[in-house]
Design a protein around this motif. Structure first.
Motif, PDB file in Angstrom:
ATOM      1  N   ASN A 266       0.872  -1.471   0.097  1.00 56.05           N
ATOM      2  CA  ASN A 266       0.058  -0.038   0.076  1.00 56.05           C
ATOM      3  C   ASN A 266       0.803   1.128   0.105  1.00 56.05           C
ATOM      4  O   ASN A 266       1.622   1.598   0.866  1.00 56.05           O
ATOM      5  CB  ASN A 266      -1.001  -0.088   1.207  1.00 56.05           C
ATOM      6  CG  ASN A 266      -1.869   1.136   1.289  1.00 56.05           C
ATOM      7  OD1 ASN A 266      -1.585   2.283   1.347  1.00 56.05           O
ATOM      8  ND2 ASN A 266      -3.255   0.717   1.277  1.00 56.05           N
ATOM      9  N   SER A 267       0.766   2.096  -0.910  1.00 57.64           N
ATOM     10  CA  SER A 267       1.539   3.576  -1.140  1.00 57.64           C
ATOM     11  C   SER A 267       1.673   4.350   0.277  1.00 57.64           C
ATOM     12  O   SER A 267       2.613   4.824   0.246  1.00 57.64           O
ATOM     13  CB  SER A 267       1.472   4.233  -2.376  1.00 57.64           C
ATOM     14  OG  SER A 267       0.075   4.374  -2.516  1.00 57.64           O
ATOM     15  N   LYS A 268       0.418   4.144   0.695  1.00 64.06           N
ATOM     16  CA  LYS A 268       0.282   5.243   1.903  1.00 64.06           C
ATOM     17  C   LYS A 268       0.733   4.556   3.225  1.00 64.06           C
ATOM     18  O   LYS A 268       1.611   5.427   4.172  1.00 64.06           O
ATOM     19  CB  LYS A 268      -1.314   5.532   2.215  1.00 64.06           C
ATOM     20  CG  LYS A 268      -1.853   6.329   1.002  1.00 64.06           C
ATOM     21  CD  LYS A 268      -3.286   6.838   1.397  1.00 64.06           C
ATOM     22  CE  LYS A 268      -3.792   7.816   0.526  1.00 64.06           C
ATOM     23  NZ  LYS A 268      -5.165   8.210   0.697  1.00 64.06           N
ATOM     24  N   LEU A 269       0.896   3.215   3.364  1.00 63.25           N
ATOM     25  CA  LEU A 269       1.343   2.479   4.453  1.00 63.25           C
ATOM     26  C   LEU A 269       2.743   1.773   4.478  1.00 63.25           C
ATOM     27  O   LEU A 269       3.175   1.520   5.372  1.00 63.25           O
ATOM     28  CB  LEU A 269       0.342   1.214   4.606  1.00 63.25           C
ATOM     29  CG  LEU A 269      -1.080   1.715   4.869  1.00 63.25           C
ATOM     30  CD1 LEU A 269      -2.068   0.627   5.163  1.00 63.25           C
ATOM     31  CD2 LEU A 269      -1.373   2.820   6.168  1.00 63.25           C
ATOM     32  N   LYS A 270       3.257   1.680   3.198  1.00 67.44           N
ATOM     33  CA  LYS A 270       4.401   1.072   3.153  1.00 67.44           C
ATOM     34  C   LYS A 270       5.564   1.256   3.968  1.00 67.44           C
ATOM     35  O   LYS A 270       6.447   0.381   4.327  1.00 67.44           O
ATOM     36  CB  LYS A 270       4.660   0.806   1.705  1.00 67.44           C
ATOM     37  CG  LYS A 270       5.333   2.086   0.949  1.00 67.44           C
ATOM     38  CD  LYS A 270       5.632   1.982  -0.486  1.00 67.44           C
ATOM     39  CE  LYS A 270       6.018   3.248  -1.269  1.00 67.44           C
ATOM     40  NZ  LYS A 270       6.228   2.999  -2.494  1.00 67.44           N
ATOM     41  N   HIS A 271       5.712   2.536   4.313  1.00 73.42           N
ATOM     42  CA  HIS A 271       6.946   2.983   5.225  1.00 73.42           C
ATOM     43  C   HIS A 271       6.719   3.059   6.649  1.00 73.42           C
ATOM     44  O   HIS A 271       7.241   3.253   7.499  1.00 73.42           O
ATOM     45  CB  HIS A 271       7.222   4.520   4.869  1.00 73.42           C
ATOM     46  CG  HIS A 271       7.802   4.516   3.224  1.00 73.42           C
ATOM     47  ND1 HIS A 271       8.732   3.646   2.709  1.00 73.42           N
ATOM     48  CD2 HIS A 271       7.356   5.183   2.345  1.00 73.42           C
ATOM     49  CE1 HIS A 271       9.079   4.177   1.514  1.00 73.42           C
ATOM     50  NE2 HIS A 271       8.186   4.941   1.156  1.00 73.42           N
ATOM     51  N   THR A 272       5.489   2.562   7.153  1.00 71.64           N
ATOM     52  CA  THR A 272       5.163   2.498   8.345  1.00 71.64           C
ATOM     53  C   THR A 272       5.806   1.339   9.111  1.00 71.64           C
ATOM     54  O   THR A 272       5.775   0.121   8.871  1.00 71.64           O
ATOM     55  CB  THR A 272       3.514   2.150   8.569  1.00 71.64           C
ATOM     56  OG1 THR A 272       2.617   2.971   8.027  1.00 71.64           O
ATOM     57  CG2 THR A 272       3.249   2.073  10.149  1.00 71.64           C
ATOM     58  N   PRO A 273       6.445   1.502  10.289  1.00 63.51           N
ATOM     59  CA  PRO A 273       7.304   0.504  10.587  1.00 63.51           C
ATOM     60  C   PRO A 273       6.522  -0.552  11.288  1.00 63.51           C
ATOM     61  O   PRO A 273       5.527  -0.094  12.068  1.00 63.51           O
ATOM     62  CB  PRO A 273       8.234   1.364  11.730  1.00 63.51           C
ATOM     63  CG  PRO A 273       7.350   2.471  11.836  1.00 63.51           C
ATOM     64  CD  PRO A 273       6.909   2.760  10.931  1.00 63.51           C
ATOM     65  N   VAL A 274       6.916  -1.691  11.297  1.00 67.09           N
ATOM     66  CA  VAL A 274       6.220  -3.040  11.710  1.00 67.09           C
ATOM     67  C   VAL A 274       7.119  -3.722  12.319  1.00 67.09           C
ATOM     68  O   VAL A 274       8.103  -4.195  12.159  1.00 67.09           O
ATOM     69  CB  VAL A 274       5.600  -3.796  10.556  1.00 67.09           C
ATOM     70  CG1 VAL A 274       4.885  -5.024  11.354  1.00 67.09           C
ATOM     71  CG2 VAL A 274       4.561  -2.932   9.812  1.00 67.09           C
ATOM     72  N   ILE A 275       6.780  -4.042  13.714  1.00 67.90           N
ATOM     73  CA  ILE A 275       7.459  -5.187  14.880  1.00 67.90           C
ATOM     74  C   ILE A 275       6.680  -6.555  14.938  1.00 67.90           C
ATOM     75  O   ILE A 275       5.574  -6.151  15.342  1.00 67.90           O
ATOM     76  CB  ILE A 275       7.902  -4.457  15.939  1.00 67.90           C
ATOM     77  CG1 ILE A 275       8.808  -3.312  15.613  1.00 67.90           C
ATOM     78  CG2 ILE A 275       8.460  -5.472  16.986  1.00 67.90           C
ATOM     79  CD1 ILE A 275       9.291  -2.665  17.104  1.00 67.90           C
ATOM     80  N   PHE A 276       7.184  -7.399  14.508  1.00 68.53           N
ATOM     81  CA  PHE A 276       6.236  -8.701  14.849  1.00 68.53           C
ATOM     82  C   PHE A 276       6.452  -9.002  16.534  1.00 68.53           C
ATOM     83  O   PHE A 276       7.561  -8.973  17.111  1.00 68.53           O
ATOM     84  CB  PHE A 276       6.755  -9.969  14.141  1.00 68.53           C
ATOM     85  CG  PHE A 276       6.239 -10.154  12.880  1.00 68.53           C
ATOM     86  CD1 PHE A 276       4.999 -10.665  12.605  1.00 68.53           C
ATOM     87  CD2 PHE A 276       7.014  -9.994  11.808  1.00 68.53           C
ATOM     88  CE1 PHE A 276       4.388 -10.757  11.456  1.00 68.53           C
ATOM     89  CE2 PHE A 276       6.457  -9.997  10.136  1.00 68.53           C
ATOM     90  CZ  PHE A 276       5.121 -10.507  10.303  1.00 68.53           C
ATOM     91  N   LEU A 277       5.355  -9.220  17.045  1.00 70.53           N
ATOM     92  CA  LEU A 277       5.221  -9.496  18.363  1.00 70.53           C
ATOM     93  C   LEU A 277       4.570 -10.980  18.179  1.00 70.53           C
ATOM     94  O   LEU A 277       3.467 -11.185  18.120  1.00 70.53           O
ATOM     95  CB  LEU A 277       4.300  -8.586  19.117  1.00 70.53           C
ATOM     96  CG  LEU A 277       3.862  -8.816  20.568  1.00 70.53           C
ATOM     97  CD1 LEU A 277       5.386  -8.438  21.292  1.00 70.53           C
ATOM     98  CD2 LEU A 277       2.984  -7.831  21.082  1.00 70.53           C
TER      99      LEU A 277
END
Length: 252
Positions: free
Chosen positions: A199-210
């Motif tokens: 998703n172009s709007k979300l792709k730079h949102t950092p994600v951490i797996f918990l």
């Protein structure tokens, strides 16, 4: 937030008085009250920091535990428990673990307690508009509520019980960090992350797996999607929240 604490315990107890004196030395105003629902309700303008001293409590105090377990959802306070292992076990049979901010074993290090409370006071003074926003995605309701309890001291925390709910939320609400469960029904964590990265709007949102999964195979499945970290659900609270704090500080 002012440096104020609401201490619940048998007021004639030596240890309750010692906690009051110790916190006062650290510049806290302490309101002390007997461990009864009626006595608690009679106090007006209670601080949002509740300290429950479990010494001398027995099965006769079960109604108090049940009251606090229900009240925390409506009155929005942070609950800290102080006791020995047996006392803590008894209380946590009636007060949901995910609603407790922290537990302290007796004998209590009052200076350490004050340091922890200082961080709560410090973060509460931060402008609401400057608080980082975290979305937790997990199908386990208990885990969601526990993480929200731990992290809400410092951050705006949002919860989603499925990938689809999370993606709908993110479409309208940007966040600073996503904590993502690996294993979920219908739409797994890796599938959610793939949607985010596409998703172009979300792709730079950092994600951490918990996650509970730390095997190499699981890690390799998503390495090309570039999650920022993998944090194990089994990690102690201090290590888990500390890793999140360190990551967000590094993003400033």
């Amino acid at each position: 937030m002012e440096k104020k604490a609401f201490l619940i315990g048998h007021t004639k107890s030596f240890m309750v008085n010692a906690i009051v004196v110790g916190l006062q030395k650290e510049d806290y105003e302490v309101i002390s009250v007997a461990p009864y629902e009626k006595a608690i309700k009679e106090v007006e303008d209670k601080p949002s920091i509740y300290l429950l001293y479990l010494g001398d409590m027995t099965m006769d105090d079960v109604n108090l535990f049940k009251y606090l377990n229900e009240a925390i959802d409506t009155e929005r306070f942070m609950l800290y428990l102080i006791g020995n292992r047996d006392e803590l076990t008894l209380a946590l049979n009636y007060i949901a673990k995910e609603k407790v901010q922290e537990t302290y074993l007796r004998p209590l290090d009052v200076k350490l307690l004050a340091e922890h409370l200082d961080s709560v006071v410090e973060y509460s003074a931060v402008d609401e508009s400057l608080r980082k926003k975290i979305l937790i995605i997990d199908d386990d309701g208990t885990m969601l509520r526990m993480m929200k309890t731990w992290l809400s001291v410092k951050y705006h925390v949002y919860m989603a019980s499925s990938g689809k709910i999370a993606l709908s939320f993110l479409a309208q609400n940007p966040v600073d960090l996503i904590l993502l469960d690996y294993e979920m029904p219908v739409m797994s964590g890796p599938e959610v992350l793939k949607e985010i990265r596409g998703n172009s709007k979300l792709k730079h949102t950092p994600v951490i797996f918990l996650t509970a999964k730390d095997d190499k195979e699981s890690v390799m499945k998503v390495v090309n999607l570039k999650p920022e970290k993998y944090l194990l659900k089994s990690m102690p609270k201090e290590k888990l929240t500390g890793a999140i704090d360190d990551f967000l500080r590094s993003r400033k």
